[in-house]
Scaffold this motif. Structure first.
Motif, PDB file in Angstrom:
ATOM      1  N   UNK A  29      33.950  -8.032   9.968  1.00 26.95           N
ATOM      2  CA  UNK A  29      33.350  -7.999   8.635  1.00 26.95           C
ATOM      3  C   UNK A  29      32.048  -8.771   8.592  1.00 26.95           C
ATOM      4  N   UNK A  30      32.062  -9.969   9.197  1.00 30.05           N
ATOM      5  CA  UNK A  30      30.842 -10.789   9.234  1.00 30.05           C
ATOM      6  C   UNK A  30      29.738 -10.059   9.986  1.00 30.05           C
ATOM      7  N   UNK A  31      30.098  -9.427  11.129  1.00 30.54           N
ATOM      8  CA  UNK A  31      29.122  -8.702  11.929  1.00 30.54           C
ATOM      9  C   UNK A  31      28.530  -7.531  11.138  1.00 30.54           C
ATOM     10  N   UNK A  32      29.383  -6.835  10.422  1.00 33.31           N
ATOM     11  CA  UNK A  32      28.905  -5.709   9.625  1.00 33.31           C
ATOM     12  C   UNK A  32      27.933  -6.176   8.546  1.00 33.31           C
ATOM     13  N   UNK A  33      28.282  -7.277   7.894  1.00 33.02           N
ATOM     14  CA  UNK A  33      27.400  -7.832   6.864  1.00 33.02           C
ATOM     15  C   UNK A  33      26.062  -8.254   7.475  1.00 33.02           C
ATOM     16  N   UNK A  34      26.140  -8.880   8.657  1.00 32.39           N
ATOM     17  CA  UNK A  34      24.922  -9.328   9.330  1.00 32.39           C
ATOM     18  C   UNK A  34      24.021  -8.148   9.693  1.00 32.39           C
ATOM     19  N   UNK A  35      24.627  -7.059  10.175  1.00 32.71           N
ATOM     20  CA  UNK A  35      23.854  -5.874  10.548  1.00 32.71           C
ATOM     21  C   UNK A  35      23.186  -5.273   9.323  1.00 32.71           C
ATOM     22  N   UNK A  36      23.933  -5.182   8.222  1.00 33.66           N
ATOM     23  CA  UNK A  36      23.365  -4.633   6.990  1.00 33.66           C
ATOM     24  C   UNK A  36      22.229  -5.526   6.490  1.00 33.66           C
ATOM     25  N   UNK A  37      22.438  -6.844   6.551  1.00 31.07           N
ATOM     26  CA  UNK A  37      21.409  -7.780   6.092  1.00 31.07           C
ATOM     27  C   UNK A  37      20.145  -7.658   6.950  1.00 31.07           C
ATOM     28  N   UNK A  38      20.339  -7.531   8.276  1.00 29.82           N
ATOM     29  CA  UNK A  38      19.194  -7.382   9.175  1.00 29.82           C
ATOM     30  C   UNK A  38      18.447  -6.088   8.875  1.00 29.82           C
ATOM     31  N   UNK A  39      19.202  -5.005   8.664  1.00 27.71           N
ATOM     32  CA  UNK A  39      18.573  -3.714   8.369  1.00 27.71           C
ATOM     33  C   UNK A  39      17.768  -3.784   7.074  1.00 27.71           C
ATOM     34  N   UNK A  40      18.345  -4.449   6.058  1.00 25.58           N
ATOM     35  CA  UNK A  40      17.642  -4.570   4.786  1.00 25.58           C
ATOM     36  C   UNK A  40      16.401  -5.448   4.931  1.00 25.58           C
ATOM     37  N   UNK A  41      16.491  -6.471   5.766  1.00 28.66           N
ATOM     38  CA  UNK A  41      15.360  -7.386   5.978  1.00 28.66           C
ATOM     39  C   UNK A  41      14.223  -6.675   6.701  1.00 28.66           C
ATOM     40  N   UNK A  42      14.561  -5.817   7.670  1.00 30.10           N
ATOM     41  CA  UNK A  42      13.549  -5.124   8.458  1.00 30.10           C
ATOM     42  C   UNK A  42      13.016  -3.884   7.747  1.00 30.10           C
ATOM     43  N   UNK A  43      13.792  -3.344   6.816  1.00 27.84           N
ATOM     44  CA  UNK A  43      13.416  -2.077   6.196  1.00 27.84           C
ATOM     45  C   UNK A  43      12.074  -2.197   5.480  1.00 27.84           C
ATOM     46  N   UNK A  44      11.193  -1.239   5.763  1.00 29.23           N
ATOM     47  CA  UNK A  44       9.872  -1.228   5.144  1.00 29.23           C
ATOM     48  C   UNK A  44       9.565   0.188   4.682  1.00 29.23           C
ATOM     49  N   UNK A  45       9.645   0.450   3.396  1.00 35.53           N
ATOM     50  CA  UNK A  45       9.347   1.799   2.892  1.00 35.53           C
ATOM     51  C   UNK A  45       7.847   2.065   2.911  1.00 35.53           C
ATOM     52  N   UNK A  46       7.488   3.328   2.767  1.00 34.91           N
ATOM     53  CA  UNK A  46       6.082   3.682   2.635  1.00 34.91           C
ATOM     54  C   UNK A  46       5.488   3.015   1.401  1.00 34.91           C
ATOM     55  N   UNK A  47       4.194   2.714   1.482  1.00 32.53           N
ATOM     56  CA  UNK A  47       3.486   2.180   0.323  1.00 32.53           C
ATOM     57  C   UNK A  47       2.947   3.328  -0.525  1.00 32.53           C
ATOM     58  N   UNK A  48       2.795   3.123  -1.820  1.00 28.06           N
ATOM     59  CA  UNK A  48       2.267   4.184  -2.689  1.00 28.06           C
ATOM     60  C   UNK A  48       0.853   4.586  -2.273  1.00 28.06           C
ATOM     61  N   UNK A  49       0.607   5.876  -2.202  1.00 29.35           N
ATOM     62  CA  UNK A  49      -0.693   6.372  -1.765  1.00 29.35           C
ATOM     63  C   UNK A  49      -1.815   5.889  -2.694  1.00 29.35           C
ATOM     64  N   UNK A  50      -1.571   5.903  -4.002  1.00 25.17           N
ATOM     65  CA  UNK A  50      -2.614   5.526  -4.957  1.00 25.17           C
ATOM     66  C   UNK A  50      -3.100   4.098  -4.709  1.00 25.17           C
ATOM     67  N   UNK A  51      -2.166   3.191  -4.417  1.00 22.66           N
ATOM     68  CA  UNK A  51      -2.546   1.801  -4.165  1.00 22.66           C
ATOM     69  C   UNK A  51      -3.355   1.675  -2.885  1.00 22.66           C
ATOM     70  N   UNK A  52      -2.965   2.420  -1.854  1.00 28.92           N
ATOM     71  CA  UNK A  52      -3.689   2.364  -0.583  1.00 28.92           C
ATOM     72  C   UNK A  52      -5.088   2.967  -0.724  1.00 28.92           C
ATOM     73  N   UNK A  53      -5.195   4.073  -1.458  1.00 32.77           N
ATOM     74  CA  UNK A  53      -6.506   4.693  -1.627  1.00 32.77           C
ATOM     75  C   UNK A  53      -7.438   3.797  -2.428  1.00 32.77           C
ATOM     76  N   UNK A  54      -6.892   3.015  -3.335  1.00 34.67           N
ATOM     77  CA  UNK A  54      -7.720   2.075  -4.100  1.00 34.67           C
ATOM     78  C   UNK A  54      -8.182   0.921  -3.213  1.00 34.67           C
ATOM     79  N   UNK A  55      -7.316   0.482  -2.310  1.00 35.15           N
ATOM     80  CA  UNK A  55      -7.650  -0.646  -1.440  1.00 35.15           C
ATOM     81  C   UNK A  55      -8.572  -0.241  -0.294  1.00 35.15           C
TER      82      UNK A  55
END
Length: 315
Positions: A8-34
Motif C-alpha cells: 500500500x505504501x509503495x502504491x501511494x509512493x508511486x502515485x505521488x511520484x507520478x503526480x509530482x512528475x506529471x506536466x500537462x501541456x501549457x495553454x497555447x494562448x499563454x505561450x503565444x503571448x509570451x
C-alpha cells in the motif's frame, strides 16, 4: 499484513511520484503571448516564423535542431538582419508550430514544407543555415533543389550513422522516452541541454525556461516521439555528392552530441565545402557564444565567390 501495508505504501509512493512528475501541456494562448511570432499556413501546417531584415536583400533561412525553436537563432538573426532578409521558423513538431496534422515528420515532408514556404514568401533562392536535425534537412534540400540554394551553412549537422541510428532502419524509441508526453522534469531537461554546451554555465535559466515552455506546447511531446520513430537515415554519400552550393561546415570542437570527427565524412563527399573549427564550443555555438561563432558565417554569406568555386575556410 506487513506485506499488504508495504504494498500500500509503495502504491501511494508511486502515485505521488507520478503526480509530482506529471506536466500537462501549457495553454497555447499563454505561450503565444509570451513568445510572439508570425503565422503562416503551409501545406496544412500553421508555421510560426519571424521574417526580418530588408525584403529586397539576399534571403537566409535558419533551421533549428531537435527540441529547439526559432529563438535559438536570436543573436545571429539580429546581427544578420542588417544585411540579409532572415527567416527563421519553428519546424513542424516543435515550438509553437506544434504538431503536423498529417503526422508525417519525414525529411521529404519537411523539404516540401520548406519549398512551399519559400514560394509563399516570394523567395526564389536563399542561403540555408541548419543545425543538427536542421542541418540534415538543409543539405538534403540543397541536393534536391539546387536552384533554390545559394549557400549552405551546416552547424554540427546530423546525417551519418551513429550508435542507435543505423542506415535504412527506424530506431527503437527508448522506453523512458515514451513517458515524455506526461513528464518534463526541469532538472533532467537542464542536464540534457547542458551537454550541448562546452561550458554548461553559459546555459541561462531564461534559456532553460524557454526550452521547457516549448516542450510543453500543445502536442509537441507526442510529435517529438513520432519524429524519433520515423527518422530513417540513408547513406548520405550519394546525396552530398550532388550538392553544388558553396558549403561552410561550422563545428564546435567540444561538441558532445555530434563529434567534430564527423566533419571528415562531410568533407570527403561535399565537393564545395570547407570546415571552420570552433575551439571550446559545443553543439549550439550560436547560443553558447554568438560573438565567436557568427563572424565566419557572416563572412561566408557575404563572399562573392561564384557558386562553383570551393570556399576558403574562414578563421
Amino acid at each position: 499484513m506487513v506485506a499488504t501495508w508495504v504494498a500500500g505504501v509503495l502504491a501511494v509512493a508511486i502515485v505521488a511520484l507520478a503526480l509530482w512528475l506529471y506536466a500537462p501541456d501549457k495553454p497555447r494562448a499563454a505561450l503565444e503571448a509570451a513568445y510572439p511570432g508570425d503565422y503562416r499556413t503551409v501545406d496544412g501546417v500553421r508555421l510560426r516564423l519571424r521574417d526580418s531584415g530588408p525584403r529586397d536583400a539576399p534571403a537566409v533561412i535558419l533551421l533549428h535542431g531537435f527540441g529547439a525553436s526559432l529563438e535559438t537563432w536570436e543573436p545571429w538573426a539580429q546581427a544578420l538582419s542588417s544585411r540579409f532578409r532572415v527567416i527563421r521558423l519553428d519546424l513542424p513538431g516543435f515550438g509553437l508550430t506544434g504538431a503536423d496534422p498529417t503526422g508525417d515528420y519525414s525529411d521529404a515532408r519537411g523539404m516540401r514544407i520548406l519549398r512551399d514556404l519559400m514560394d509563399q514568401l516570394g523567395i526564389d533562392r536563399a542561403s540555408l543555415i541548419g543545425n543538427s536535425l536542421g542541418g540534415r534537412l538543409a543539405w538534403n534540400f540543397a541536393a534536391r533543389h539546387p536552384e533554390r540554394v545559394a549557400r549552405l551553412v551546416l552547424v554540427s549537422p546530423d546525417g551519418f550513422a551513429s550508435p542507435g541510428f543505423a542506415y535504412d532502419h527506424a530506431p527503437e524509441v527508448p522506453l523512458m522516452m515514451r513517458a515524455l508526453p506526461y513528464v518534463a522534469p526541469r532538472g533532467m531537461l537542464k542536464d540534457s541541454l547542458a551537454a550541448a554546451y562546452a561550458n554548461p554555465e553559459r546555459l541561462s535559466e531564461t534559456t532553460l525556461t524557454r526550452y521547457r515552455d516549448m516542450l510543453l506546447a500543445p502536442g509537441v511531446r507526442r510529435a517529438m516521439l513520432a519524429r524519433m520513430g520515423q527518422t530513417i537515415l540513408h547513406d548520405p554519400a550519394p546525396t552530398l555528392a550532388r550538392i553544388n552550393a558553396p558549403t561552410l561546415l561550422l563545428w564546435g570542437e567540444k561538441d558532445a552530441m555530434i563529434p567534430i570527427a564527423n566533419a571528415a565524412d562531410y568533407l570527403r563527399y561535399l565537393p564545395h565545402a570547407a570546415l571552420v573549427r570552433l575551439p571550446q564550443l559545443g553543439h549550439l555555438p550560436f547560443e553558447e557564444n554568438p560573438p565567436r561563432s557568427l563572424p565566419a558565417v557572416a563572412r561566408f554569406l557575404a563572399d562573392p565567390t561564384p557558386s562553383n568555386d570551393r570556399p576558403t575556410p574562414a578563421r
